[in-house]
Design a protein around this motif. Structure first.
Motif, PDB file in Angstrom:
ATOM      1  N   MET A  86     -56.528   2.632  66.706  1.00 25.95           N
ATOM      2  CA  MET A  86     -55.315   3.281  66.219  1.00 25.95           C
ATOM      3  C   MET A  86     -54.081   2.834  66.982  1.00 25.95           C
ATOM      4  O   MET A  86     -53.005   2.651  66.399  1.00 25.95           O
ATOM      5  CB  MET A  86     -55.482   4.801  66.287  1.00 25.95           C
ATOM      6  N   GLN A 113     -53.062  -0.380  65.579  1.00 26.38           N
ATOM      7  CA  GLN A 113     -52.352  -0.163  64.318  1.00 26.38           C
ATOM      8  C   GLN A 113     -50.901   0.252  64.558  1.00 26.38           C
ATOM      9  O   GLN A 113     -50.005  -0.103  63.785  1.00 26.38           O
ATOM     10  CB  GLN A 113     -53.047   0.935  63.508  1.00 26.38           C
ATOM     11  N   LEU A 114     -50.663   1.000  65.615  1.00 27.33           N
ATOM     12  CA  LEU A 114     -49.338   1.565  65.878  1.00 27.33           C
ATOM     13  C   LEU A 114     -48.309   0.501  66.270  1.00 27.33           C
ATOM     14  O   LEU A 114     -47.118   0.661  66.018  1.00 27.33           O
ATOM     15  CB  LEU A 114     -49.445   2.636  66.961  1.00 27.33           C
ATOM     16  N   ARG A 171     -42.115   5.405  66.768  1.00 32.52           N
ATOM     17  CA  ARG A 171     -43.540   5.458  66.468  1.00 32.52           C
ATOM     18  C   ARG A 171     -43.998   6.911  66.516  1.00 32.52           C
ATOM     19  O   ARG A 171     -43.594   7.677  67.395  1.00 32.52           O
ATOM     20  CB  ARG A 171     -44.369   4.642  67.488  1.00 32.52           C
ATOM     21  N   LEU A 179     -47.803   9.052  66.227  1.00 31.88           N
ATOM     22  CA  LEU A 179     -49.260   8.919  66.194  1.00 31.88           C
ATOM     23  C   LEU A 179     -49.884  10.302  66.115  1.00 31.88           C
ATOM     24  O   LEU A 179     -49.623  11.153  66.969  1.00 31.88           O
ATOM     25  CB  LEU A 179     -49.761   8.203  67.448  1.00 31.88           C
ATOM     26  N   ARG A 198     -42.986   3.386  62.465  1.00 30.24           N
ATOM     27  CA  ARG A 198     -44.376   3.368  62.026  1.00 30.24           C
ATOM     28  C   ARG A 198     -45.071   4.680  62.371  1.00 30.24           C
ATOM     29  O   ARG A 198     -44.917   5.218  63.476  1.00 30.24           O
ATOM     30  CB  ARG A 198     -45.123   2.196  62.662  1.00 30.24           C
ATOM     31  N   VAL A 240     -48.974   6.348  62.337  1.00 27.79           N
ATOM     32  CA  VAL A 240     -50.424   6.166  62.210  1.00 27.79           C
ATOM     33  C   VAL A 240     -51.061   7.537  62.258  1.00 27.79           C
ATOM     34  O   VAL A 240     -50.817   8.318  63.179  1.00 27.79           O
ATOM     35  CB  VAL A 240     -50.986   5.259  63.329  1.00 27.79           C
ATOM     36  N   SER A 275     -57.819   6.092  58.966  1.00 26.00           N
ATOM     37  CA  SER A 275     -56.670   5.932  59.856  1.00 26.00           C
ATOM     38  C   SER A 275     -55.735   4.948  59.183  1.00 26.00           C
ATOM     39  O   SER A 275     -56.044   3.764  59.057  1.00 26.00           O
ATOM     40  CB  SER A 275     -57.116   5.402  61.224  1.00 26.00           C
ATOM     41  N   ALA A 334     -52.032   3.082  58.822  1.00 24.89           N
ATOM     42  CA  ALA A 334     -50.785   2.667  59.452  1.00 24.89           C
ATOM     43  C   ALA A 334     -49.729   2.557  58.364  1.00 24.89           C
ATOM     44  O   ALA A 334     -49.898   1.811  57.400  1.00 24.89           O
ATOM     45  CB  ALA A 334     -50.967   1.325  60.156  1.00 24.89           C
ATOM     46  N   THR A 347     -45.463   2.244  57.425  1.00 26.01           N
ATOM     47  CA  THR A 347     -44.104   1.918  57.850  1.00 26.01           C
ATOM     48  C   THR A 347     -43.124   2.594  56.913  1.00 26.01           C
ATOM     49  O   THR A 347     -43.303   2.569  55.685  1.00 26.01           O
ATOM     50  CB  THR A 347     -43.875   0.397  57.850  1.00 26.01           C
ATOM     51  N   SER A 384     -48.309   1.539  53.434  1.00 31.47           N
ATOM     52  CA  SER A 384     -49.422   1.217  54.325  1.00 31.47           C
ATOM     53  C   SER A 384     -49.410  -0.240  54.747  1.00 31.47           C
ATOM     54  O   SER A 384     -49.063  -1.136  53.979  1.00 31.47           O
ATOM     55  CB  SER A 384     -50.753   1.556  53.661  1.00 31.47           C
ATOM     56  N   MET A 433     -55.694   0.193  56.774  1.00 29.71           N
ATOM     57  CA  MET A 433     -56.397   1.454  56.969  1.00 29.71           C
ATOM     58  C   MET A 433     -57.821   1.180  57.420  1.00 29.71           C
ATOM     59  O   MET A 433     -58.419   0.173  57.062  1.00 29.71           O
ATOM     60  CB  MET A 433     -56.381   2.297  55.685  1.00 29.71           C
TER      61      MET A 433
END
Length: 400
Positions: A80, A83-84, A160, A162, A183, A185, A196, A198, A200, A208, A211
């Motif tokens: 994750m 992804q972030l 970001r 999360l 972004r 996530v 999960s 991601a 934007t 997305s 994922m």
């Protein structure tokens, strides 16, 4: 006798193991080799702290099967964070403080010019995270006791965000806190499965960037996912979204009839994932949800064995159902298992063929994932391709 491994030895060994199965960015790999996980898990054996598994830190006070809070599986944490795509200097919001370990990793990624805010609804969890972060030297991380559905607008906008807890819907409050181009996530749940994702932000749309399959403790305060038992003792149930009509009596009655099996042309190897069948089905079919069968029901042979008893995709339609099965056929040693459908009820044959259609569609591009775009529920429904799933605070559009 061999030398007892040190914390550094165990940490590096764990990251090496994770890299065999998960693609980490260089910055995330460095952070995971730097932050001492055991510092956030007092009372845990050192070697246990560096096993790729979750560790509960507070049980669910309501007695549910999932803990209220835990240290997530390290490989999932790394996935994750990759992804972030945190950049030095980023302002970051973490929803779900857990042990504080995630926040420490985020602080490493954001660097001296970045800022991390971590929030948790539970006072004990927030205090634990604050205490552990202080002891580990991350006093600059801002920890707050706060409902994650509200976020932390006082430190917004964020580059970001999360979520370290499972979300069924994207809270409306978050839209004002993620900057344009930022972004998000989050472990997002729809039609019984969790990915999960991601995302934007592009104006009023989250788009997305990928994922991955995952599972997380659900956030407190969202109840759009329901569990409906299909038999008296609750050993067979479906987990479904609130917009899906489930007639427990009719579906329970159909399970007392003789089921049928229909096999597809798709075979899989012993370690090959087939969760993409479920994901593919959600992009076109509003009847798909999750079947959960307990060991007692299997032992009593109350129904044909599902592919994964605890979590298999199922199509439900009034008085009939069809779910995924896997059967071993030894004709192909490389792919000895065949996917198929077990079905019950007056429309069993039709539903089985519908599920076979989803299996075959997945089989044409097994690693493909849909493009997911999310807009606020209050926005107008835009014309265009894809399948729309509406929730109270957001609208999901899935397109292959």
């Amino acid at each position: 006798m061999g030398q007892t491994p040190t914390s550094d030895d165990l940490r590096n060994r764990l990251v090496d193991e994770i890299l065999q199965d998960v693609r980490l960015t260089a910055d995330v790999e460095r952070a995971m080799r730097t932050v001492h996980r055991e510092a956030f898990l007092p009372g845990i054996d050192l070697e246990e702290a560096y096993v790729d598994q979750a560790v509960s830190i507070k049980d669910n006070p309501l007695g549910g099967p999932l803990p209220l809070s835990c240290a997530s599986v390290p490989s999932v944490v790394g996935m994750m964070l990759s992804q972030l795509e945190v950049q030095p200097g980023d302002d970051i919001l973490e929803i779900g403080a857990g042990t504080g370990y995630n926040a420490a990793l985020l602080a490493e990624l954001a660097g001296d010019n970045g800022h991390v805010t971590s929030i948790d609804i539970d006072s004990d969890v927030a205090l634990h995270a604050r205490t552990m972060l202080d002891r580990a030297g991350y006093r600059h991380v801002h920890v707050m006791e706060r409902d994650g559905l509200i976020g932390a607008p006082e430190n917004a906008p964020y580059d970001r965000m999360l979520a370290a807890v499972g979300l069924w819907d994207v809270p409306a409050a978050w839209w004002g806190q993620l900057g344009n181009g930022g972004r998000l996530v989050l472990p997002l749940r729809w039609r019984g499965q969790t990915r999960s994702v991601a995302l934007t932000r592009h104006g009023d749309t989250l788009v997305s960037e990928g994922m991955e399959l995952c599972g997380f403790v659900p956030i407190i305060g969202q109840d759009g996912e329901k569990t409906t038992a299909l038999n008296i003792d609750g050993t067979i149930s479906v987990i479904h979204d609130e917009d899906q009509a489930v007639d427990a009596g009719a579906l329970g009655n159909c399970l007392t009839t003789t089921g049928i099996e229909v096999m597809s042309g798709q075979r899989i190897g012993g370690e090959e994932s087939f969760d993409g069948v479920w994901l593919r089905a959600t992009a076109t079919d509003d009847r798909v949800c999750r079947l959960q069968v307990m060991p007692d029901a299997l032992a009593q042979e109350l129904l044909l064995r599902p592919a994964i008893p605890g979590r298999s995709p199922i199509l439900i339609d009034r008085d009939s159902l069809a779910y995924l099965v896997v059967r071993r056929e030894g004709v192909d040693p490389q792919r000895p298992h065949r996917l198929g459908a077990a079905a019950y009820g007056p429309h069993a044959g039709e539903l089985a063929q519908d599920l076979i259609g989803h299996i075959e569609a997945w089989g044409t591009a097994r690693t493909a994932v849909p493009r997911l775009s999310i807009t606020p529920a209050k926005s107008a429904v835009a014309a265009g391709p894809g399948h729309v799933i509406s929730k109270p605070e957001s609208r999901l559009r899935l397109t292959y």
